[in-house]
Design an enzyme around this catalytic site. Structure first.
Site, PDB file in Angstrom:
ATOM      1  N   ARG A 184       0.837  -1.194   0.000  1.00 17.34           N
ATOM      2  CA  ARG A 184       0.000   0.000   0.000  1.00 17.34           C
ATOM      3  C   ARG A 184       0.873   1.245   0.000  1.00 17.34           C
ATOM      4  O   ARG A 184       1.790   1.346   0.820  1.00 17.34           O
ATOM      5  CB  ARG A 184      -0.844  -0.075   1.276  1.00 17.34           C
ATOM      6  CG  ARG A 184      -2.012   0.842   1.340  1.00 17.34           C
ATOM      7  CD  ARG A 184      -2.820   0.514   2.568  1.00 17.34           C
ATOM      8  NE  ARG A 184      -2.246   1.068   3.785  1.00 17.34           N
ATOM      9  CZ  ARG A 184      -2.963   1.545   4.793  1.00 17.34           C
ATOM     10  NH1 ARG A 184      -4.284   1.506   4.754  1.00 17.34           N
ATOM     11  NH2 ARG A 184      -2.388   2.019   5.871  1.00 17.34           N
TER      12      ARG A 184
ATOM     13  N   THR B 107      -1.165   7.619  -0.995  1.00 18.26           N
ATOM     14  CA  THR B 107      -2.454   7.441  -1.693  1.00 18.26           C
ATOM     15  C   THR B 107      -3.290   6.329  -1.072  1.00 18.26           C
ATOM     16  O   THR B 107      -4.489   6.244  -1.313  1.00 18.26           O
ATOM     17  CB  THR B 107      -2.223   7.080  -3.168  1.00 18.26           C
ATOM     18  OG1 THR B 107      -1.590   5.783  -3.211  1.00 18.26           O
ATOM     19  CG2 THR B 107      -1.350   8.104  -3.875  1.00 18.26           C
TER      20      THR B 107
ATOM     21  N   ASP C  29       1.415  -1.578  12.331  1.00 16.72           N
ATOM     22  CA  ASP C  29       1.740  -2.117  11.006  1.00 16.72           C
ATOM     23  C   ASP C  29       2.040  -3.606  11.145  1.00 16.72           C
ATOM     24  O   ASP C  29       3.081  -4.003  11.685  1.00 16.72           O
ATOM     25  CB  ASP C  29       2.947  -1.362  10.428  1.00 16.72           C
ATOM     26  CG  ASP C  29       3.185  -1.741   8.977  1.00 16.72           C
ATOM     27  OD1 ASP C  29       3.281  -2.963   8.675  1.00 16.72           O
ATOM     28  OD2 ASP C  29       3.238  -0.838   8.130  1.00 16.72           O
TER      29      ASP C  29
ATOM     30  N   ASP D   2       5.372  -4.959   9.493  1.00 19.43           N
ATOM     31  CA  ASP D   2       6.574  -4.538  10.227  1.00 19.43           C
ATOM     32  C   ASP D   2       6.694  -5.277  11.557  1.00 19.43           C
ATOM     33  O   ASP D   2       7.772  -5.715  11.943  1.00 19.43           O
ATOM     34  CB  ASP D   2       6.528  -3.024  10.491  1.00 19.43           C
ATOM     35  CG  ASP D   2       6.923  -2.226   9.262  1.00 19.43           C
ATOM     36  OD1 ASP D   2       7.444  -2.815   8.296  1.00 19.43           O
ATOM     37  OD2 ASP D   2       6.687  -1.000   9.266  1.00 19.43           O
TER      38      ASP D   2
HETATM   39  C1  PRP Z   1      -0.943  -3.974   5.115  1.00 15.77           C
HETATM   40  C2  PRP Z   1      -1.815  -5.146   5.486  1.00 15.77           C
HETATM   41  C3  PRP Z   1      -2.773  -5.227   4.327  1.00 15.77           C
HETATM   42  C4  PRP Z   1      -2.966  -3.775   3.962  1.00 15.77           C
HETATM   43  C5  PRP Z   1      -4.289  -3.307   4.504  1.00 15.77           C
HETATM   44  O1  PRP Z   1       0.014  -4.344   4.191  1.00 15.77           O
HETATM   45  O2  PRP Z   1      -1.112  -6.327   5.720  1.00 15.77           O
HETATM   46  O3  PRP Z   1      -2.265  -5.959   3.228  1.00 15.77           O
HETATM   47  O4  PRP Z   1      -1.890  -3.033   4.574  1.00 15.77           O
HETATM   48  O5  PRP Z   1      -4.572  -2.001   4.109  1.00 15.77           O
HETATM   49  P1  PRP Z   1      -5.763  -1.659   3.124  1.00 15.77           P
HETATM   50  O6  PRP Z   1      -6.948  -2.419   3.572  1.00 15.77           O
HETATM   51  O7  PRP Z   1      -5.908  -0.170   3.279  1.00 15.77           O
HETATM   52  O8  PRP Z   1      -5.321  -2.036   1.732  1.00 15.77           O
HETATM   53  P2  PRP Z   1       1.115  -3.334   3.612  1.00 15.77           P
HETATM   54  O9  PRP Z   1       0.645  -2.748   2.305  1.00 15.77           O
HETATM   55  O10 PRP Z   1       1.548  -2.377   4.658  1.00 15.77           O
HETATM   56  O11 PRP Z   1       2.289  -4.298   3.212  1.00 15.77           O
HETATM   57  P3  PRP Z   1       3.212  -5.241   4.153  1.00 15.77           P
HETATM   58  O12 PRP Z   1       2.339  -6.363   4.652  1.00 15.77           O
HETATM   59  O13 PRP Z   1       4.277  -5.704   3.227  1.00 15.77           O
HETATM   60  O14 PRP Z   1       3.732  -4.400   5.272  1.00 15.77           O
HETATM   61  N1  URA Z   2      -1.982  -1.978   7.439  1.00 15.54           N
HETATM   62  C1  URA Z   2      -1.520  -2.336   8.664  1.00 15.54           C
HETATM   63  O1  URA Z   2      -0.587  -3.143   8.774  1.00 15.54           O
HETATM   64  N2  URA Z   2      -2.120  -1.787   9.743  1.00 15.54           N
HETATM   65  C2  URA Z   2      -3.135  -0.929   9.653  1.00 15.54           C
HETATM   66  O2  URA Z   2      -3.654  -0.463  10.684  1.00 15.54           O
HETATM   67  C3  URA Z   2      -3.585  -0.554   8.368  1.00 15.54           C
HETATM   68  C4  URA Z   2      -2.980  -1.105   7.284  1.00 15.54           C
END
Ligand code: PRP
Ligand code: URA
Length: 210
Positions: free
Chosen positions: A105, A109, A201, A204
């Site tokens: 994400r 945006t 997150d 992370d």
């Molecule tokens: C996080 C989470 C979801 C997404 C949710 O992933 O694990 O995939 O955000 O957000 P949304 O509903 O607004 O799309 P992220 O994009 O941070 O990637 P990561 O798991 O690699 O940290």
């Molecule tokens: N992705 C995450 O990992 N945490 C949140 O709260 C939203 C998006």
């Protein structure tokens, strides 16, 4: 049809979620408990799989016993954080084929970009359970499920740990046929698109990249 949204009434699920919400929970513990939650959510999300009776022999005698009427669904993890749930899901379904969808994400945006697609061939026959701990705006889950449907799956389910009302509404509008199983429905999104109170997150925290 409106997307069924279900939170299993389960004390262990609630207690495990509280542990990973805590700021002080370290990455190793976070990942282990996320896997445990993955096992519970997988079992809950698939509780209504079709069954038939088969004739079997126990060491003591014959009986008719339930077996699944179709092959187990594929498991599809949304990278990265879905890998944490997948670890536990695979304990419940060790023989299920596994797909990976890499989505990240944009922090400004909030739109997801796809960077990996590796899906099993037999999605059409088996259907899929898509796993991601967080349903925030819903963008990532919506796109992932588009991909899974595009690859042939007609029966799709989604499991997450924490959902935001905004994400559930967006998801429902696009995929009304896909049931959601979640551990909790939180209050809202903040101005950075994070779930409040949420757990931070998930990627992370799972991989120690904070
Ligand atoms: C996080 C989470 C979801 C997404 C949710 O992933 O694990 O995939 O955000 O957000 P949304 O509903 O607004 O799309 P992220 O994009 O941070 O990637 P990561 O798991 O690699 O940290
Ligand atoms: N992705 C995450 O990992 N945490 C949140 O709260 C939203 C998006």
């Amino acid at each position: 049809m409106s997307t069924p949204f279900r939170i299993p009434d389960h004390a262990l699920l609630r207690a495990k979620l509280t542990r990973i919400r805590r700021r002080e929970t370290d990455s190793v513990t976070f990942r282990r408990i996320l896997a445990e939650i993955g096992a519970i959510l997988t079992s809950e999300a698939l509780r209504d799989l079709g069954e038939v009776e088969a004739g079997i022999e126990t060491p003591v005698g014959p009986m008719r016993a339930p077996v699944l009427s179709a092959p187990e669904p594929c498991l599809v993890a949304i990278l990265r954080a879905g890998l944490g749930l997948l670890e536990g899901a695979r304990i419940v379904l060790p023989e299920a084929p596994v797909g990976h969808l890499g989505l990240v994400r944009d922090e400004h945006t909030l739109q997801p970009t796809e960077y990996v697609v590796r899906l099993p061939r037999d999605l059409a026959d088996r259907g899929a359970l898509v796993l991601d701990p967080m349903l925030a705006t819903g963008g990532s889950a919506i796109q992932a499920i588009h991909r899974v449907k595009q690859s042939g799956a007609t029966s799709v389910r989604f499991a997450c740990v924490v959902a935001a009302p905004e994400g559930v509404a967006a998801f429902r509008a696009v995929h009304p046929d896909v049931p959601i199983t979640a551990a909790a429905l939180d209050e809202r999104l903040n101005e950075r698109g994070y779930i409040v109170p949420g757990l931070g997150d998930a990627g992370d925290r799972c991989f120690g990249t904070e």
